[in-house]
Every structure is written in C-alpha cells, then in structure tokens.
Design a protein around this motif. Structure first.
Motif, PDB file in Angstrom:
ATOM      1  N   ASN A 247       3.164  11.462 -15.953  1.00 43.09           N
ATOM      2  CA  ASN A 247       3.243  11.558 -17.412  1.00 43.09           C
ATOM      3  C   ASN A 247       4.628  11.964 -17.881  1.00 43.09           C
ATOM      4  O   ASN A 247       5.061  11.567 -18.974  1.00 43.09           O
ATOM      5  N   ARG A 248       5.321  12.741 -17.070  1.00 47.41           N
ATOM      6  CA  ARG A 248       6.673  13.208 -17.425  1.00 47.41           C
ATOM      7  C   ARG A 248       7.760  12.262 -16.912  1.00 47.41           C
ATOM      8  O   ARG A 248       8.943  12.572 -17.054  1.00 47.41           O
ATOM      9  N   LYS A 249       7.389  11.171 -16.303  1.00 51.35           N
ATOM     10  CA  LYS A 249       8.346  10.215 -15.732  1.00 51.35           C
ATOM     11  C   LYS A 249       9.193  10.885 -14.646  1.00 51.35           C
ATOM     12  O   LYS A 249      10.380  10.596 -14.489  1.00 51.35           O
ATOM     13  N   MET A 250       8.575  11.753 -13.871  1.00 49.31           N
ATOM     14  CA  MET A 250       9.281  12.495 -12.826  1.00 49.31           C
ATOM     15  C   MET A 250       8.722  12.205 -11.436  1.00 49.31           C
ATOM     16  O   MET A 250       9.087  12.884 -10.466  1.00 49.31           O
ATOM     17  N   LEU A 251       7.843  11.234 -11.320  1.00 44.59           N
ATOM     18  CA  LEU A 251       7.279  10.884 -10.023  1.00 44.59           C
ATOM     19  C   LEU A 251       8.233   9.929  -9.318  1.00 44.59           C
ATOM     20  O   LEU A 251       8.144   8.715  -9.446  1.00 44.59           O
ATOM     21  N   THR A 252       9.166  10.489  -8.573  1.00 44.68           N
ATOM     22  CA  THR A 252      10.198   9.701  -7.910  1.00 44.68           C
ATOM     23  C   THR A 252       9.617   8.943  -6.715  1.00 44.68           C
ATOM     24  O   THR A 252       8.563   9.304  -6.184  1.00 44.68           O
ATOM     25  N   ARG A 257       6.263   8.634  -1.823  1.00 41.08           N
ATOM     26  CA  ARG A 257       6.126   8.446  -0.374  1.00 41.08           C
ATOM     27  C   ARG A 257       5.576   9.706   0.289  1.00 41.08           C
ATOM     28  O   ARG A 257       4.758   9.634   1.215  1.00 41.08           O
ATOM     29  N   PHE A 258       6.010  10.859  -0.205  1.00 39.83           N
ATOM     30  CA  PHE A 258       5.526  12.133   0.336  1.00 39.83           C
ATOM     31  C   PHE A 258       4.019  12.265   0.140  1.00 39.83           C
ATOM     32  O   PHE A 258       3.281  12.625   1.071  1.00 39.83           O
ATOM     33  N   PHE A 272      -5.721   8.431  -1.203  1.00 39.35           N
ATOM     34  CA  PHE A 272      -4.744   7.380  -1.521  1.00 39.35           C
ATOM     35  C   PHE A 272      -5.207   6.532  -2.703  1.00 39.35           C
ATOM     36  O   PHE A 272      -4.456   6.284  -3.644  1.00 39.35           O
ATOM     37  N   SER A 273      -6.464   6.098  -2.682  1.00 43.33           N
ATOM     38  CA  SER A 273      -6.994   5.288  -3.784  1.00 43.33           C
ATOM     39  C   SER A 273      -7.002   6.070  -5.090  1.00 43.33           C
ATOM     40  O   SER A 273      -6.719   5.516  -6.164  1.00 43.33           O
ATOM     41  N   GLU A 274      -7.299   7.373  -5.002  1.00 41.81           N
ATOM     42  CA  GLU A 274      -7.318   8.190  -6.217  1.00 41.81           C
ATOM     43  C   GLU A 274      -5.909   8.373  -6.784  1.00 41.81           C
ATOM     44  O   GLU A 274      -5.728   8.415  -8.003  1.00 41.81           O
ATOM     45  N   ILE A 275      -4.913   8.479  -5.895  1.00 40.56           N
ATOM     46  CA  ILE A 275      -3.526   8.570  -6.368  1.00 40.56           C
ATOM     47  C   ILE A 275      -3.156   7.310  -7.142  1.00 40.56           C
ATOM     48  O   ILE A 275      -2.610   7.367  -8.247  1.00 40.56           O
ATOM     49  N   TRP A 289       2.700  -0.138  -2.084  1.00 44.27           N
ATOM     50  CA  TRP A 289       2.214   1.155  -1.601  1.00 44.27           C
ATOM     51  C   TRP A 289       1.049   0.987  -0.641  1.00 44.27           C
ATOM     52  O   TRP A 289       0.907   1.769   0.318  1.00 44.27           O
ATOM     53  N   ARG A 290       0.237  -0.029  -0.833  1.00 44.71           N
ATOM     54  CA  ARG A 290      -0.880  -0.258   0.095  1.00 44.71           C
ATOM     55  C   ARG A 290      -0.368  -0.687   1.469  1.00 44.71           C
ATOM     56  O   ARG A 290      -0.884  -0.260   2.503  1.00 44.71           O
ATOM     57  N   ILE A 291       0.660  -1.520   1.476  1.00 45.83           N
ATOM     58  CA  ILE A 291       1.255  -1.938   2.750  1.00 45.83           C
ATOM     59  C   ILE A 291       1.897  -0.737   3.443  1.00 45.83           C
ATOM     60  O   ILE A 291       1.732  -0.545   4.661  1.00 45.83           O
ATOM     61  N   LEU A 292       2.630   0.074   2.680  1.00 49.91           N
ATOM     62  CA  LEU A 292       3.254   1.268   3.252  1.00 49.91           C
ATOM     63  C   LEU A 292       2.198   2.196   3.845  1.00 49.91           C
ATOM     64  O   LEU A 292       2.348   2.708   4.960  1.00 49.91           O
ATOM     65  N   TYR A 293       1.116   2.395   3.114  1.00 47.76           N
ATOM     66  CA  TYR A 293       0.048   3.285   3.569  1.00 47.76           C
ATOM     67  C   TYR A 293      -0.585   2.754   4.855  1.00 47.76           C
ATOM     68  O   TYR A 293      -0.913   3.524   5.767  1.00 47.76           O
ATOM     69  N   THR A 294      -0.721   1.435   4.948  1.00 44.54           N
ATOM     70  CA  THR A 294      -1.348   0.820   6.121  1.00 44.54           C
ATOM     71  C   THR A 294      -0.485   0.972   7.367  1.00 44.54           C
ATOM     72  O   THR A 294      -0.991   1.279   8.461  1.00 44.54           O
ATOM     73  N   PHE A 295       0.829   0.777   7.217  1.00 45.46           N
ATOM     74  CA  PHE A 295       1.717   0.773   8.379  1.00 45.46           C
ATOM     75  C   PHE A 295       2.403   2.120   8.631  1.00 45.46           C
ATOM     76  O   PHE A 295       3.056   2.282   9.669  1.00 45.46           O
ATOM     77  N   LEU A 296       2.239   3.078   7.714  1.00 48.01           N
ATOM     78  CA  LEU A 296       2.894   4.372   7.878  1.00 48.01           C
ATOM     79  C   LEU A 296       2.487   5.081   9.171  1.00 48.01           C
ATOM     80  O   LEU A 296       3.345   5.663   9.843  1.00 48.01           O
ATOM     81  N   PRO A 297       1.216   5.068   9.566  1.00 46.01           N
ATOM     82  CA  PRO A 297       0.848   5.747  10.825  1.00 46.01           C
ATOM     83  C   PRO A 297       1.611   5.208  12.036  1.00 46.01           C
ATOM     84  O   PRO A 297       2.001   5.975  12.915  1.00 46.01           O
ATOM     85  N   PHE A 298       1.842   3.882  12.074  1.00 45.69           N
ATOM     86  CA  PHE A 298       2.581   3.294  13.190  1.00 45.69           C
ATOM     87  C   PHE A 298       4.043   3.748  13.163  1.00 45.69           C
ATOM     88  O   PHE A 298       4.635   4.037  14.211  1.00 45.69           O
TER      89      PHE A 298
END
Length: 311
Positions: A247-252, A257-258, A272-275, A289-298
């Motif tokens: 809402n504050r335009k501060m979600l960098t 990613r964090f 993740f879905s709720e975010i 973001w879905r692709i990142l979430y899928t491959f992040l564990p690897f």
C-alpha cells in the motif's frame, strides 16, 4: 521514595514468571536515569508473581501492577497495548519479565532524544543462559548511526534487527499504531516495520544495553520448535507486512524475494498464494514469482552444496 517526574514509561507484560521477575525489576531500579515508571501488566498468571513483587511495589511507587482488562485480548500484544494506553511518559520502552537491563539503558536512550528528529533509539542486545554475571561496560563512548524509513528493508530481512526490548520510542509513534492483538509471535516485527515505514527516523547506538535470558519456555524457543500457534502468527505477520508495504509502494523486489523464500517454510499454510492475493500483479508478474517459487528450492540446494564443497 517520592514520586518523580515520569519521562520514560517501561511496559512489562508478565505471565507466571515469579522465579525471574524480581531480578528483572531490580535491574530496572538500578538505572542511572531515575525519571521512569514501570507498568507491570499481568496476563492472567496463576503463580505467585504478585506476592513476590509486593515488597518492591510497596517501597518504590514507580512500579505499578495491573491485571489486563478483558477488552484487551489475552497475550503479549494485548498487555502491551494496555500499557501504552496507561503510559504517562513521553518515551516508551518494552521490557520482558525475565531479562536484565543495563544500568545505563534509559540514560543512553533518553540522551539521543535531544535531537527532535529522533523518533526512536535502537541499541544492541546480548543473550545469556543461567546466572547473569553483572559485569557491565559503563563506557560513555560508542558509535552510532541514523536509521531512516527506507531501512525498513534491512529491518525486515534481519540485517538491522529490531528486538522488541531493544528500542525506545517516542510515545507519539503509537498515536496511530498499536500491536495486532491476534498475533502471538512476530508482533513487534510487524508493528515496528509499520512504524518505520510511516516515515520516522531514529538512531542506532552500538552499545549493549539489554540482556535477554535464553530458556526453553520463551516464545522464541517455542517458535524454534515449530509450535503451531507461533508459526501461524509469523505467517499472519508476514501477510500484514506485505499488505502494508504494498500500500505504501515500499515492497521492493528484494523484500518480495525474501518473503517468497520464507513462504517455502509455510507450504502447508499456502503462504505463497496468500502473498500473491495481497498484490495487484499482472499475469506476467504472477508467472515470474510462481516460477521463482518453484525453482527456488533447487537454487538454494545448489548454493548450500557449493558452500559445502568450498569449505
């Protein structure tokens, strides 16, 4: 002891800590700065805490013992909100009922508020186990640096941690902000990020002024053991933070990613879905973001393997 002018309101929630709290209150009495009140808010404990501290209450009127009223929800956040509403001082600080406070804690912090731009004073915290040795550093020489609203990213990613008991605030910071009483963990992480993101600035001093007792029954200990209530609370705090920053335009991108990485530990809660549901993203952004979430564990596994091979 005569009642003194109150500049600092110390707010201490307590629950069944009769075996620790007297030592904590003694460390508060030993403050070099004397113009304080300590509001002890009982959260419905069943031990003899009140009897243990009664001699202190009778001898030192700066301490007061209150039962949390029913209109405040049971838990640490509700007790602290009650304390904020009672506070008479122009500065507010939260202490736990089982820790030790450096004698110069209040004095060092109050001195920093001579600058009217300073809305909070952050300092260093150390942990201890067992008996405390009471060997304090009384030096008045230490470095410090300014903390600005944009540093909320460092705060949230723990590069500049804001421990709940290691920050003194101007009372004005709580005029529009309170603890979310449904949170049973990470409540200060959520609230302090909200205050910092609102545009205030403060100072961080490089001096250890608070000593946290490590023991099995602490909230942090329960979270480390993956207590369900604490885990759900952290998940809820993340969602509140994401919504506020968005809402504050501060979600960098760095913060996004964090939080996406954190969501890996909360798969069964669909974090993740709720975010993503909190954000107004294009189809392309959602896919990214879905692709990142899928491959992040690897990717994380490869990083850990690389570190192991090079160590």
């Amino acid at each position: 002891m005569n009642q003194v002018n109150v500049q600092v309101s110390i707010i201490m929630a307590t629950y069944n800590r009769a075996h620790f709290i007297a030592e904590t209150l003694s460390s508060i009495q030993n403050q070099t700065f004397q113009e304080w009140e300590c509001l002890i808010i009982d959260d419905g404990g069943t031990d003899n805490t009140e009897a243990v501290i009664q001699p202190i209450l009778e001898k030192d009127p700066r301490f007061s013992f209150r039962k949390r009223p029913e209109q405040y929800q049971k838990g640490l956040p509700g007790c602290r909100n009650f304390g904020i509403d009672l506070a008479q001082g122009q500065y507010i600080i939260f202490f736990d009922d089982d820790d030790i406070v450096h004698p110069q804690n209040l004095a060092c912090c109050v001195a920093e508020f001579a600058d009217p731009k300073v809305a909070f004073c952050r300092y260093q915290r150390a942990a201890f186990e067992g008996d405390f040795d009471y060997q304090f550093d009384y030096s008045n020489e230490y470095t410090k640096f300014a903390v600005y609203s944009e540093d909320v990213e460092k705060m949230l990613t723990y590069k500049l941690p804001f421990n709940s008991c290691a920050v003194m605030w101007r009372k004005s910071c709580f005029e529009q902000n309170r603890f979310v009483e449904s949170l049973m963990f990470a409540e200060e992480w959520e609230l302090y990020s909200r205050i910092l993101a609102s545009g205030v600035q403060g100072v961080s001093i490089n001096k250890i002024l608070f000593f946290g007792r490590k023991h099995y029954n602490s909230n942090t200990g329960e979270f480390s053991r993956r207590n369900e209530m604490r885990l759900v609370s952290k998940k809820d705090a993340i969602l509140l933070i994401v919504e506020n920053l968005n809402n504050r335009k501060m979600l960098t991108p760095t913060l996004m990613r964090f939080f996406v990485q954190m969501a890996l530990s909360y798969k069964k809660y669909n974090l993740f879905s709720e975010i993503l549901s909190k954000l107004d993203l294009s189809i392309g952004q959602q896919m990214y973001w879905r692709i990142l979430y899928t491959f992040l564990p690897f990717r994380l596994s490869l990083i850990r393997l690389r570190k192991k091979l090079t160590s």
